[in-house]
Design a protein around this motif. Structure first.
Motif, PDB file in Angstrom:
ATOM      1  N   PRO A   1       0.814  -1.223   0.000  1.00  0.00           N
ATOM      2  CA  PRO A   1       0.000   0.000   0.000  1.00  0.00           C
ATOM      3  C   PRO A   1       0.850   1.276   0.000  1.00  0.00           C
ATOM      4  O   PRO A   1       1.794   1.399   0.770  1.00  0.00           O
ATOM      5  CB  PRO A   1      -0.803  -0.109   1.299  1.00  0.00           C
ATOM      6  CG  PRO A   1      -0.754  -1.549   1.683  1.00  0.00           C
ATOM      7  CD  PRO A   1       0.556  -2.049   1.185  1.00  0.00           C
ATOM      8  N   GLY A   2       0.520   2.164  -0.906  1.00  0.00           N
ATOM      9  CA  GLY A   2       1.160   3.471  -0.936  1.00  0.00           C
ATOM     10  C   GLY A   2       2.493   3.524  -1.651  1.00  0.00           C
ATOM     11  O   GLY A   2       2.992   4.616  -1.925  1.00  0.00           O
ATOM     12  N   LEU A   3       3.066   2.374  -1.949  1.00  0.00           N
ATOM     13  CA  LEU A   3       4.414   2.369  -2.530  1.00  0.00           C
ATOM     14  C   LEU A   3       4.474   3.100  -3.869  1.00  0.00           C
ATOM     15  O   LEU A   3       5.237   4.061  -4.030  1.00  0.00           O
ATOM     16  CB  LEU A   3       4.909   0.923  -2.691  1.00  0.00           C
ATOM     17  CG  LEU A   3       6.318   0.762  -3.250  1.00  0.00           C
ATOM     18  CD1 LEU A   3       7.352   1.419  -2.351  1.00  0.00           C
ATOM     19  CD2 LEU A   3       6.662  -0.706  -3.447  1.00  0.00           C
TER      20      LEU A   3
ATOM     21  N   ALA B   1       3.744   6.866  -3.610  1.00  0.00           N
ATOM     22  CA  ALA B   1       4.840   7.652  -3.036  1.00  0.00           C
ATOM     23  C   ALA B   1       5.951   7.848  -4.061  1.00  0.00           C
ATOM     24  O   ALA B   1       6.524   8.938  -4.167  1.00  0.00           O
ATOM     25  CB  ALA B   1       5.380   6.964  -1.786  1.00  0.00           C
TER      26      ALA B   1
END
Lengths: 134, 134
Positions: free
Chosen positions: B98-100, B103
DNA sequence: TCAATAGTACATAAATCCCGAACTAATGAA
DNA sequence: TTCATTAGTTCGGGATTTATGTACTATTGA
């Protein structure tokens, strides 16, 4: 007599690039080292990591890994006496690239957890196979 | 007569590794390509990216770049007629890490913006210098 | 069937990485 | 001071990766 060493090079945050960060952390040994440094807030010397993977890592190789992490701007290395203390620069980096480091470290943890689960599954599968074949 | 090609290899999400993702995106050309594919939701063919950096990129090199992105699990490539359509697999990856992706893409944008700012600053500085020296 | 377009496969030159050996820096003991 | 020890760095060269020109395959349209 004390001769002061030329201090190690550390890029300023503005000169840190996403590419260098990703390259530095695209190596399994280096992410492991970095995750460790970020995770624990205490500083670390280099040789402490020589057994971070299955095979022991030669110290010349470790030294290169630390140099890459340092020059990517991920860690700060300061000589203290005979050894080197490495600390994470994640607070600085997070200002410029919000969430980046956190997401990478978290992803690394997820992958580690999945790997252990798979390893356990493989082991118990192997155990069952062994049991059946008796 | 239509002979179906052996379809390209795409890893399953479970086999995607953080290291492969970071390695794939640690190249300036590849992040640029990937950021573009993620940003716009339409699919893209390969040659469309040959002018993504200063120097035009030979198509054999581009093909390798796409292969690396594909085998890292970042994109899906499907042949449609004579060309290849590449789409991002970020929804799948985001479930596992998640979010990798977000970002990284955001960080890339920040860096691009900073770079342009610096370029503009350098240009106007140069202009002022030129003006003074007249 | 031929031409054009999009991409892949292969070979090899260039770049990078790994690691042993030799070196430097600091510390402590004699 | 000098020697030994510990922690890291630097250097060199073999192993591995990467980049790209050339040749190839696949698809479409004329």
């Amino acid at each position: 007599m004390v001769v002061y060493m030329r201090p190690l090079f550390h890029p300023s945050v503005q000169d840190v690039t996403v590419e260098a960060i990703l390259h530095a952390l695209s190596d399994p040994v280096r992410v492991a080292i970095y995750a460790d440094i970020v995770g624990q807030n205490c500083s670390h010397n280099c040789v402490a990591f020589s057994n971070i993977s299955e095979k022991p890592i030669p110290k010349s190789t470790l030294s290169q890994h630390f140099k890459i992490l340092r020059e990517a701007g991920l860690i700060r290395g300061e000589r203290q006496g005979v050894e080197m203390h490495n600390t994470s620069r994640c607070a600085e980096i997070d200002k410029r690239f919000p969430g980046l480091i956190g997401a990478i470290v978290t992803a690394h943890k997820v992958q580690l957890a999945d790997g252990e689960r798979q390893t356990r599954a493989a082991k118990s599968k192997a155990a069952r196979r062994t049991a059946r074949s008796k």
